[in-house]
Scaffold this motif. Structure first.
Motif, PDB file in Angstrom:
ATOM      1  N   GLY B  65       0.805  -1.211   0.000  1.00 13.37           N
ATOM      2  CA  GLY B  65       0.000   0.000   0.000  1.00 13.37           C
ATOM      3  C   GLY B  65       0.841   1.265   0.000  1.00 13.37           C
ATOM      4  N   ILE B  66       1.988   1.228   0.673  1.00 11.93           N
ATOM      5  CA  ILE B  66       2.747   2.468   0.819  1.00 11.93           C
ATOM      6  C   ILE B  66       3.973   2.507  -0.084  1.00 11.93           C
ATOM      7  CG2 ILE B  66       4.101   3.781   2.489  1.00 11.93           C
ATOM      8  CD1 ILE B  66       1.882   3.120   4.484  1.00 11.93           C
ATOM      9  N   SER B 222      -1.432   9.988   8.261  1.00 14.14           N
ATOM     10  CA  SER B 222      -0.624  10.450   7.124  1.00 14.14           C
ATOM     11  C   SER B 222      -0.153   9.259   6.302  1.00 14.14           C
ATOM     12  CB  SER B 222       0.568  11.277   7.608  1.00 14.14           C
ATOM     13  OG  SER B 222       1.557  10.442   8.165  1.00 14.14           O
ATOM     14  N   MET B 223       0.053   8.113   6.958  1.00 10.32           N
ATOM     15  CA  MET B 223       0.424   6.925   6.193  1.00 10.32           C
ATOM     16  C   MET B 223      -0.715   6.469   5.308  1.00 10.32           C
ATOM     17  SD  MET B 223       2.537   4.922   9.158  1.00 10.32           S
ATOM     18  CE  MET B 223       2.792   3.416   8.263  1.00 10.32           C
ATOM     19  N   ARG B 224      -1.928   6.491   5.862  1.00 16.65           N
ATOM     20  CA  ARG B 224      -3.078   6.112   5.035  1.00 16.65           C
ATOM     21  C   ARG B 224      -3.252   7.096   3.892  1.00 16.65           C
ATOM     22  NH1 ARG B 224      -7.277   6.702   8.977  1.00 16.65           N
ATOM     23  NH2 ARG B 224      -8.760   6.412   7.293  1.00 16.65           N
ATOM     24  N   ALA B 225      -3.057   8.381   4.187  1.00 17.36           N
ATOM     25  CA  ALA B 225      -3.202   9.390   3.139  1.00 17.36           C
ATOM     26  C   ALA B 225      -2.165   9.156   2.039  1.00 17.36           C
ATOM     27  CB  ALA B 225      -3.040  10.789   3.733  1.00 17.36           C
ATOM     28  N   PHE B 226      -0.951   8.833   2.441  1.00 16.37           N
ATOM     29  CA  PHE B 226       0.118   8.607   1.461  1.00 16.37           C
ATOM     30  C   PHE B 226      -0.219   7.410   0.593  1.00 16.37           C
ATOM     31  CE2 PHE B 226       4.164   6.964   0.022  1.00 16.37           C
ATOM     32  CZ  PHE B 226       4.838   8.113  -0.349  1.00 16.37           C
ATOM     33  N   VAL B 243       7.179   8.731   6.163  1.00 18.76           N
ATOM     34  CA  VAL B 243       6.131   7.712   6.037  1.00 18.76           C
ATOM     35  C   VAL B 243       6.767   6.358   5.727  1.00 18.76           C
ATOM     36  CG1 VAL B 243       4.247   6.945   4.556  1.00 18.76           C
ATOM     37  CG2 VAL B 243       4.301   9.291   5.366  1.00 18.76           C
ATOM     38  N   VAL B 244       7.738   6.364   4.797  1.00 16.93           N
ATOM     39  CA  VAL B 244       8.387   5.112   4.414  1.00 16.93           C
ATOM     40  C   VAL B 244       9.107   4.508   5.615  1.00 16.93           C
ATOM     41  CG1 VAL B 244      10.266   4.166   3.031  1.00 16.93           C
ATOM     42  CG2 VAL B 244       8.573   5.654   1.969  1.00 16.93           C
ATOM     43  N   MET B 245       9.770   5.357   6.379  1.00 18.16           N
ATOM     44  CA  MET B 245      10.512   4.859   7.531  1.00 18.16           C
ATOM     45  C   MET B 245       9.557   4.224   8.552  1.00 18.16           C
ATOM     46  SD  MET B 245      13.110   6.966   9.956  1.00 18.16           S
ATOM     47  CE  MET B 245      11.909   7.399  11.187  1.00 18.16           C
ATOM     48  N   MET B 246       8.475   4.933   8.836  1.00 23.44           N
ATOM     49  CA  MET B 246       7.500   4.392   9.785  1.00 23.44           C
ATOM     50  C   MET B 246       6.964   3.056   9.283  1.00 23.44           C
ATOM     51  SD  MET B 246       7.227   6.067  12.440  1.00 23.44           S
ATOM     52  CE  MET B 246       5.848   5.098  13.081  1.00 23.44           C
ATOM     53  N   LEU B 289      -5.087  -6.594  -1.876  1.00 20.22           N
ATOM     54  CA  LEU B 289      -3.765  -6.039  -1.561  1.00 20.22           C
ATOM     55  C   LEU B 289      -3.871  -4.578  -1.164  1.00 20.22           C
ATOM     56  CD1 LEU B 289      -1.127  -7.317  -4.141  1.00 20.22           C
ATOM     57  CD2 LEU B 289      -0.968  -7.370  -1.660  1.00 20.22           C
ATOM     58  N   GLY B 290      -3.205  -4.201  -0.119  1.00 19.97           N
ATOM     59  CA  GLY B 290      -3.214  -2.810   0.314  1.00 19.97           C
ATOM     60  C   GLY B 290      -4.288  -2.528   1.347  1.00 19.97           C
ATOM     61  N   ASN B 291      -5.122  -3.517   1.643  1.00 20.31           N
ATOM     62  CA  ASN B 291      -6.209  -3.314   2.591  1.00 20.31           C
ATOM     63  C   ASN B 291      -5.954  -4.125   3.859  1.00 20.31           C
ATOM     64  OD1 ASN B 291      -8.634  -3.591   4.041  1.00 20.31           O
ATOM     65  ND2 ASN B 291      -9.820  -3.122   2.214  1.00 20.31           N
ATOM     66  N   PRO B 292      -5.681  -3.463   4.994  1.00 22.75           N
ATOM     67  CA  PRO B 292      -5.329  -4.198   6.212  1.00 22.75           C
ATOM     68  C   PRO B 292      -6.426  -5.138   6.712  1.00 22.75           C
ATOM     69  CG  PRO B 292      -4.848  -1.866   6.440  1.00 22.75           C
ATOM     70  CD  PRO B 292      -5.605  -2.010   5.161  1.00 22.75           C
ATOM     71  N   ILE B 293      -7.683  -4.692   6.663  1.00 18.41           N
ATOM     72  CA  ILE B 293      -8.756  -5.583   7.122  1.00 18.41           C
ATOM     73  C   ILE B 293      -8.814  -6.804   6.217  1.00 18.41           C
ATOM     74  CG2 ILE B 293     -11.240  -5.779   7.467  1.00 18.41           C
ATOM     75  CD1 ILE B 293     -11.275  -2.857   8.198  1.00 18.41           C
ATOM     76  N   GLY B 294      -8.615  -6.563   4.926  1.00 18.49           N
ATOM     77  CA  GLY B 294      -8.608  -7.672   3.979  1.00 18.49           C
ATOM     78  C   GLY B 294      -7.516  -8.671   4.295  1.00 18.49           C
ATOM     79  N   ALA B 295      -6.346  -8.169   4.695  1.00 15.67           N
ATOM     80  CA  ALA B 295      -5.237  -9.070   4.989  1.00 15.67           C
ATOM     81  C   ALA B 295      -5.595 -10.005   6.130  1.00 15.67           C
ATOM     82  CB  ALA B 295      -3.995  -8.262   5.337  1.00 15.67           C
ATOM     83  N   ILE B 296      -6.275  -9.471   7.144  1.00 15.88           N
ATOM     84  CA  ILE B 296      -6.648 -10.308   8.285  1.00 15.88           C
ATOM     85  C   ILE B 296      -7.687 -11.340   7.854  1.00 15.88           C
ATOM     86  CG2 ILE B 296      -7.726 -10.276  10.551  1.00 15.88           C
ATOM     87  CD1 ILE B 296      -6.549  -7.410  10.813  1.00 15.88           C
ATOM     88  N   ALA B 297      -8.733 -10.862   7.162  1.00 15.42           N
ATOM     89  CA  ALA B 297      -9.768 -11.782   6.698  1.00 15.42           C
ATOM     90  C   ALA B 297      -9.147 -12.850   5.795  1.00 15.42           C
ATOM     91  CB  ALA B 297     -10.854 -11.013   5.954  1.00 15.42           C
ATOM     92  N   GLY B 298      -8.278 -12.415   4.892  1.00 20.81           N
ATOM     93  CA  GLY B 298      -7.643 -13.355   3.977  1.00 20.81           C
ATOM     94  C   GLY B 298      -6.840 -14.404   4.726  1.00 20.81           C
ATOM     95  N   GLY B 299      -6.133 -13.991   5.753  1.00 15.95           N
ATOM     96  CA  GLY B 299      -5.343 -14.937   6.536  1.00 15.95           C
ATOM     97  C   GLY B 299      -6.212 -16.043   7.113  1.00 15.95           C
ATOM     98  N   PHE B 300      -7.386 -15.654   7.655  1.00 15.77           N
ATOM     99  CA  PHE B 300      -8.245 -16.673   8.252  1.00 15.77           C
ATOM    100  C   PHE B 300      -8.921 -17.531   7.183  1.00 15.77           C
ATOM    101  CE2 PHE B 300      -7.672 -13.942  11.932  1.00 15.77           C
ATOM    102  CZ  PHE B 300      -7.381 -14.908  12.874  1.00 15.77           C
TER     103      PHE B 300
END
Lengths: 434, 363, 237
Positions: B65-66, B222-226, B243-246, B289-300
């Motif tokens: 995503g970033i 700001s990370m989400r905005a980026f 942002v990249v460092m974080m 890809l790029g969606n955190p909630i999706g990553a969790i759902a996908g994992g399960f």
């Protein structure tokens, strides 16, 4: 396109490195490197077609190589008659039923208009098909694997000359590539990468587990050779007489003769492929391919069917990998499914292509041979280097022990560094695309 | 695939004993036994494995995503993080430190995260930043990540070797199968491994922290905005390098935690982490890809499918249909084909919904 | 005559090493005034504004803000100097809520931003209503309001708008123009590029008609609307 003097020099350097190994170490080792180098060059040619011509990102090279390896077993091993009697036709029938279920599912999806009935129909066909397939397949497999499991336990092959397996390996790989390409091409490039990574893991899992086919982890050894056996040469009076005339030891001479014979075969295949690849690259087809790679949108706007062209080149490149896989297994004389490691058989090939020069066939060949040479030599060099560094440390000192123990892992580090350095400072590779 | 035939004996389930004068009560006990067996062999392992995959997929999806590329080195980053934590654990164990019932690795975790963060930040500085400044195509960055994967993998092997390492200590079980049986009087036991429980609890804490950070803090926003709109983020004065460092630091934390939990639950072997790459990417793509909630759902989704499809349902089936004595193990696929499960789900999603279940970016 | 508040003086340049798109083009705006750039398609209107904002490689000319030469500054630095820019496309963070969009606009500020946010909500009441919704869920006109609001959050001295009314209905367009006039009255200079030349010139203190990367006509908005040649060639009679 012709080779520039600089490119010729690079090739000469690689040959000089191999020759130096011959003079300093042994010609057996040098020829061993040469042979595997030639096969690696063919693998790199295949990957270069996909990446260099078309920008397709295939990280399932290992799977296509393994399919080529499987073809040597299927083609060249003698059939296990009892196993065929026990369940050969039943297994084939079961596989046909399984395939038919998948085809039926695809047809159902295409024929039935979108609506409530479509998804349940698809699922029903697949579920019923799966259980029918397993019902047919499992007993047949059990019957086959019960046939003298220590020696066979598989169906064996067709008993044909092993050279036939080379094109067949290409065909097998092409078939698998077609299936993957049909689903994953036309999507984002990383999706193709993940899909190919997946299919290659599955192919290896099949080789490891389907004992009726490949004996699984019990390995298939004694795959027939296209060249004479050392022991036959040593027993041949004419051969012994002739090499003794030159003052060679018959045992060494026989191993070298066998390796030279392989080298001749591999070189012939490599040159033929290189010639074909060059002709293709410089034909209107090759120019179109590169045009698509450089600007997909523009090519599409000009009426080129980008996805179909991609599928074409993806299948071709994978076929070349399958061929190389068959050649490699022929050279080894045995199929060892557990030896297929992605770092060695997928990512190392990528290092070869990138270092050699993506988009340039000669670059791929050079990269294949050079990186193979380094892959073989880095380990002893690393051990020697660590030996030198730790010479001053007392014996039994933990750091010395540890360093000596892990020196063998220098390879991956070195290959990764080479890849990163080339990408950074010479991204077009040793022999750039022209 | 063939396991079904390799164990041809039909174990007598309760049916032989009870015969056909099976009482109503025993029938409901059978149902309970079936549920417990299912929970023990499918639910619990899948929840633990799903949490590990979700944490791994979160790292992949954040990089995507970033930094906008698929990071093939992620599996090896996890291996590095786990390795650093193991070294710390060994040191603590040698010093005689222990956490009682909890694994000592938890104490070493912060150090492991710090070491991994240093590694990825150095990698970014030496390798990735150059391509970012060049605005290279994502596929070039993917190839670069392949090189990083090689180096990280080599580094891990160099330091700790290729062999399996065990570093779990503390209590093995929260409740053992025997205790459960004695407690409930059921024939089936439910064993709750403490590492499995720990995995789930830690995963929940980490995910909660992550979402709090992304949704509530200035830097997180700001990370989400980026990730959403890089050009506009620049116009708003968001510093891209920060942002990249974080992102790298958070990815290092996620990768290390995922790697350590996986290592505690199963065992640590560098090559296994490379092999996790496929299910992790499948999770991230399936979720979008790029969606955190999706990553969790996908994992399960991936974990449950993998465990369910490769589980031998013989026992469960025996309780549910006592009259049926299955010939084999009642297993859809042998565990050796677990890759095929992630792969098949991945292909289905790619064919029918290429942006994933939760609509990630389709760049 | 003293320098206007913001001036792009005799700008020539293009993208990278490509040919020049702008030829000695001058654009300026005074404090609290509205300047509008109009002209046919491909005349370089947006390019001229991007040049003022530092998104173009200048070969000649300079940009001065409040008398200070800022030609060498990056767009980000110009934001810090009090210039705000609203691009024509993808000018909101669609996956962030309206309120988060505004917060991101004020990213550089370390002081309390609630006052400015209240002013933005006062200017665009509908945004306050929808402040918990993501920008992607809003209508085109509302999204433009979010975009302008985000830019205002930096408390800029100059607000630059690239075709703010592109793709919105006439009613919404009138509404937006009213708001823009309101913003200008609060002392913020406005420089904008517009397709709807007639309406834009009606609210403009200064108007620039551009043709092929050059200034064709420059005058007050009212004078340009009255000029028969401008009317014939650019305003459709």
């Amino acid at each position: 396109m012709t080779l520039k003097p600089r490119d010729m020099t690079l090739f000469l350097v690689v040959f000089a490195l191999i020759a130096a190994t011959g003079f300093l170490q042994s010609w057996n080792v040098a020829l061993g490197i040469l042979n595997m180098g030639l096969v690696s060059a063919i693998m790199a040619l295949g990957v270069n077609m996909q990446w260099g011509y078309a920008g397709l990102f295939n990280i399932g090279v290992m799977g296509f190589l393994a399919l080529g390896g499987l073809s040597t077993v299927i083609i060249s091993k003698p059939p296990v008659v009892e196993a065929w009697d026990a369940g050969g036709s039943r297994v084939i029938f079961a596989l046909l039923v399984g395939t038919a279920a998948i085809v039926a599912a695809i047809l159902a999806w295409k024929r039935i208009p979108a609506g409530k009935a479509r998804a349940p129909a698809l699922v029903a066909i697949l579920v019923v098909g799966f259980f029918v397939y397993r019902w047919l397949f499992d007993p047949a497999v059990a019957a086959i694997e019960a046939v003298s499991p220590a020696r066979a336990g598989n169906l064996g092959g067709l008993g044909l000359p092993v050279l036939v397996a080379w094109p067949v390996g290409a065909l097998l790989a092409a078939g698998a590539a077609w299936v993957v390409g049909k689903t994953a091409l036309g999507l984002r490039s990383d999706y193709l990468a993940i899909a190919t990574l997946g299919i290659s893991e599955i192919i290896i899992a099949v080789l490891k587990n389907e004992d009726w086919l490949s004996r699984g982890v019990k390995n298939v050894s004694g795959i027939p050779r296209p060249v004479p056996y050392e022991i036959d040469l040593q027993n041949s009076e004419r051969f012994v007489e002739r090499v003794s005339g030159f003052g060679f030891d018959p045992v060494t001479a026989s191993t070298i003769t066998v390796k030279l014979a392989y080298a001749g075969l591999f070189l012939a295949v490599l040159l033929l492929l290189l010639w074909l690849a060059q002709a293709a690259l410089n034909s209107p087809w090759g120019r179109m391919m590169r045009a698509i790679r450089d600007n997909e949108v523009a090519a599409e706007a000009m009426g080129k069917d980008v996805t179909a062209r991609h599928l074409q080149v993806f299948v071709l490149g994978s076929a070349v990998c399958g061929l190389a896989g068959a050649m490699m297994t022929t050279l080894d004389g045995q199929l060892t499914p557990s030896s297929y490691q992605p770092l060695r058989f997928t990512f190392l090939i990528w290092v070869m292509v990138i270092v050699g020069g993506s988009g340039n066939n000669f670059g791929a060949v050079l990269g294949g041979m050079l990186i193979w040479y380094l892959w073989v030599m880095v380990e002893p060099l690393g051990v020697a280097l660590i030996g030198g560094i730790t010479a001053g440390m007392p014996d039994g000192f933990w750091l010395k022990e540890h360093l000596l123990e892990t020196a063998a892992h220098m390879r991956l580090l070195t290959m990764g560094l080479i890849l990163l350095l080339v990408l950074r400072f010479s991204p077009r590779g040793l022999i750039p695309e022209r | 695939m063939l396991v079904a035939t390799r164990a041809p004996f039909g174990v007598a389930s309760g049916s032989c004993w009870f015969g056909f004068h099976l009482s109503r009560q025993e029938g409901s006990l059978d149902l309970l036994n079936a549920i417990v067996a299912f929970a023990n062999f499918v639910m619990l392992p899948a929840v633990a494995y799903g949490s590990q995959l979700a944490l791994g997929a979160l790292g992949v999806t954040m990089i995507y995503g970033i930094l906008r590329f698929s990071n093939f080195a992620h599996g090896d980053t996890m291996a590095f993080g786990a390795m650093a934590t193991i070294l710390g654990t060994w040191w603590l164990q040698a010093m005689g430190v222990s956490l009682g019932p909890f694994p000592t690795a938890l104490l070493a975790l912060p150090a492991g995260i710090a070491a991994t963060a240093v590694l990825v930040l150095i990698t970014d500085r030496l390798v990735y930043r150059f391509y970012r400044e060049q605005k290279s195509a994502p596929v070039i960055l993917v190839i670069v990540s392949m090189g990083v994967m090689f180096v990280t993998n080599g580094l891990v092997r160099f330091v700790i070797g290729v062999d399996e390492q065990r570093f779990a200590d503390g209590a093995r079980f929260i409740i053992t199968a025997r205790e459960f049986k004695e407690l409930t009087g059921l024939k089936e036991g439910l064993a709750i491994k403490s590492t499995a429980m720990l995995t789930v609890v830690v995963a929940i804490i980490v995910v909660a922290l992550l979402f709090w950070f992304l949704n509530r803090t200035r830097t997180g926003k700001s990370m989400r905005a980026f990730s959403d709109n890089e050009d506009l983020a620049l116009l708003s004065g968001i510093n891209p390098e920060r942002v990249v460092m974080m992102t790298w630091i958070m990815v290092a934390a996620l990768a290390t935690i995922a790697g350590v939990l996986y290592g505690l639950d199963k065992s640590f072997k560098p090559f296994n982490y490379f092999q996790l790459l496929l299910p992790i990417f499948a999770s991230a793509i399936v979720g979008g890809l790029g969606n955190p909630i999706g990553a969790i759902a996908g994992g399960f989704v991936i974990a449950f499918s993998e465990v369910t499809i490769t589980y031998a349902f013989k026992k469960v089936a025996g309780y549910l249909i006592p009259a049926w004595e299955p010939q084999g193990l009642v297993q859809l696929l042998s565990t050796d084909y677990k890759f095929a499960v992630s792969f098949a789900i991945l292909i289905v999603v790619l064919l029918f919904r290429p942006t994933g279940l939760f609509r990630g970016k389709a760049l | 005559m003293s320098d206007p508040f913001l001036i792009g003086d005799s700008l020539s340049g293009g993208y990278g090493r490509g040919v020049d798109i702008l030829h000695s083009c001058t654009i300026s705006v005074n404090e609290g005034e509205i300047a509008v750039i109009v002209g046919p398609n491909g005349a370089g209107k947006s390019t001229a504004m991007k040049a003022v904002f530092g998104m173009l490689d200048l070969h000649e000319g300079s940009v001065r803000l409040g008398g200070e030469d800022i030609s060498h500054l990056s767009p980000q630095d110009r934001v810090a100097m009090g210039m705000a820019f609203v691009p024509q496309n993808s000018n909101t963070f669609t996956s962030l809520t309206v309120e988060e969009n505004l917060e991101m606009g004020a990213f550089l500020r370390r002081d309390d931003i609630s006052g400015t946010m209240a002013q933005v909500y006062e200017l665009f009441p509908v945004l306050q209503e929808k402040r918990r919704q993501t920008a992607g869920e809003l209508s085109g006109g509302q999204r433009q309001q979010v975009a302008v609001g985000r830019a205002l959050m930096t408390r800029p001295r100059v607000l630059m708008l690239d075709e703010p009314t592109a793709g919105v209905s006439p009613v919404v367009m009138d509404e937006l123009f009213d708001r823009i006039v309101e913003v200008a009255r609060s002392g913020i200079s406005i420089l904008m590029v517009e397709q709807n030349a007639r309406q834009a010139l009606e609210i403009a203190d200064r108007g620039y008609v551009m043709v092929q990367g050059r200034n064709a006509f420059t005058d007050t908005g009212a004078a340009l609307l009255a000029d028969p040649e401008v009317r014939r060639s650019f305003l459709g009679g």
